[in-house]
Design an enzyme around this catalytic site. Structure first.
Site, PDB file in Angstrom:
ATOM      1  N   CYS A 130       1.257  -1.315   0.384  1.00 63.83           N
ATOM      2  CA  CYS A 130      -0.314   0.321   0.191  1.00 63.83           C
ATOM      3  C   CYS A 130       1.550   1.058  -0.309  1.00 63.83           C
ATOM      4  O   CYS A 130       1.606   1.845  -1.011  1.00 63.83           O
ATOM      5  CB  CYS A 130      -0.925  -0.133   1.708  1.00 63.83           C
ATOM      6  SG  CYS A 130      -2.480   1.014   1.012  1.00 63.83           S
ATOM      7  N   HIS A 175      -3.818  -5.000  -0.109  1.00 62.44           N
ATOM      8  CA  HIS A 175      -3.327  -5.699   1.619  1.00 62.44           C
ATOM      9  C   HIS A 175      -3.118  -7.126   1.992  1.00 62.44           C
ATOM     10  O   HIS A 175      -4.129  -7.332   2.466  1.00 62.44           O
ATOM     11  CB  HIS A 175      -4.195  -4.857   2.920  1.00 62.44           C
ATOM     12  CG  HIS A 175      -3.972  -3.509   3.499  1.00 62.44           C
ATOM     13  ND1 HIS A 175      -3.008  -3.088   4.024  1.00 62.44           N
ATOM     14  CD2 HIS A 175      -3.912  -1.986   2.216  1.00 62.44           C
ATOM     15  CE1 HIS A 175      -2.915  -1.695   3.996  1.00 62.44           C
ATOM     16  NE2 HIS A 175      -3.825  -1.644   2.858  1.00 62.44           N
ATOM     17  N   GLU A 183      -1.658  -8.753   3.796  1.00 68.93           N
ATOM     18  CA  GLU A 183      -1.452  -9.316   5.345  1.00 68.93           C
ATOM     19  C   GLU A 183      -2.732 -10.084   5.842  1.00 68.93           C
ATOM     20  O   GLU A 183      -2.863 -10.143   6.987  1.00 68.93           O
ATOM     21  CB  GLU A 183      -0.593  -8.328   6.247  1.00 68.93           C
ATOM     22  CG  GLU A 183      -1.470  -6.757   6.457  1.00 68.93           C
ATOM     23  CD  GLU A 183      -1.326  -6.420   5.260  1.00 68.93           C
ATOM     24  OE1 GLU A 183      -1.762  -4.827   5.599  1.00 68.93           O
ATOM     25  OE2 GLU A 183      -1.260  -6.270   4.170  1.00 68.93           O
TER      26      GLU A 183
END
Length: 257
Positions: free
Chosen positions: A122, A225, A227
């Site tokens: 990001c 994202h 994660e």
């Protein structure tokens, strides 16, 4: 290098952090902060997360920090200062966080120089682009006419990203022609892509969601994202694998543990 004489030690992956006003117990202080999902993503993939908070930096300091690590993740967070890419701030652009910009720019520059495997997430891909000479769209809804990439505070949007066949990212994800569903939370995006970066992922709107740096063994940036998806650690596994190879092949290995 081994942790117990027989089993290779897990690669050390530096992860940049926020520096925020934080409360814990009776204390309300500026502190290093990183969502645990980043740490989980690294450890799930077989690495060890080492947190890298913003601090005074020089090229020598950045090289010294990365010389003790096997890989780097530049995490998400606040908007990059538009002065770094020659623009005045849009009314929706956040206040500059120059301490973090300076710190992460130096780490990215050193990672490229040292060919240390790195992943920008990001804000991380945005700063990678700016550090190499690119620019950003400061408020994406002005360009595409939708808030779908950041639908509400603390609410992730969902997008489908088409990955370029034959790219490093394509090899890691093994998507073939199928779009990749991702979690997005960004109101800015890459505009002019920096020299040396190749776009390897876009949405149907044409928004750049992934780039790769061709001059290094593993240099990947994604606007989404990863994660946030605990069921899919392929991107982090690719970074950890590259970090392991880097550690084994570099000229000056760390001392044995």
């Amino acid at each position: 290098m081994a942790s117990n004489g027989s089993e290779p030690a897990a690669p050390l992956i530096g992860v940049t952090t926020y520096l925020e006003q934080s409360q814990t117990g009776v204390w309300d202080v500026r502190a290093s902060f990183l969502p645990k999902v980043y740490i989980d993503a690294v450890t799930d993939a077989g690495g060890v997360a080492v947190l890298l908070p913003p601090q005074p930096v020089s090229p020598d300091i950045a090289r010294g920090v990365l010389g003790a690590l096997d890989g780097l993740i530049v995490s998400g967070g606040a908007d990059v200062d538009p002065a770094r890419y020659g623009q005045s701030p849009h009314e929706r652009t956040g206040a500059p966080r120059t301490d973090r910009d300076d710190w992460e720019d130096a780490l990215i520059t050193a990672a490229v120089e040292l060919e240390l495997p790195f992943l920008g997430i990001c804000r991380g891909v945005q700063l990678l682009n700016v550090a190499l000479g690119g620019t950003l769209v400061q408020h994406l809804p002005d360009v595409i006419g939708t808030e779908a990439y950041q639908p509400a505070p603390a609410v992730f949007g969902e997008q489908q990203v088409s990955i370029e066949p034959g790219s490093r990212l394509g090899a890691l994800l093994g998507q073939g022609d199928a779009p990749l569903p991702v979690h997005v939370y960004h109101h800015q995006a890459l505009d002019e892509v920096a020299p040396g970066l190749t776009v390897t992922g876009r949405t149907a709107d044409g928004v750049v969601e992934a780039v790769e740096l061709d001059s290094v063994p593993f240099g990947v940036g994604v606007q989404w994202h990863p994660e946030e998806n605990a069921a899919d650690r392929r991107l982090f596994a690719g970074l950890v694998d590259a970090a392991r190879i880097h550690r084994e092949t570099r000229t000056h290995p760390r001392s044995q543990s």
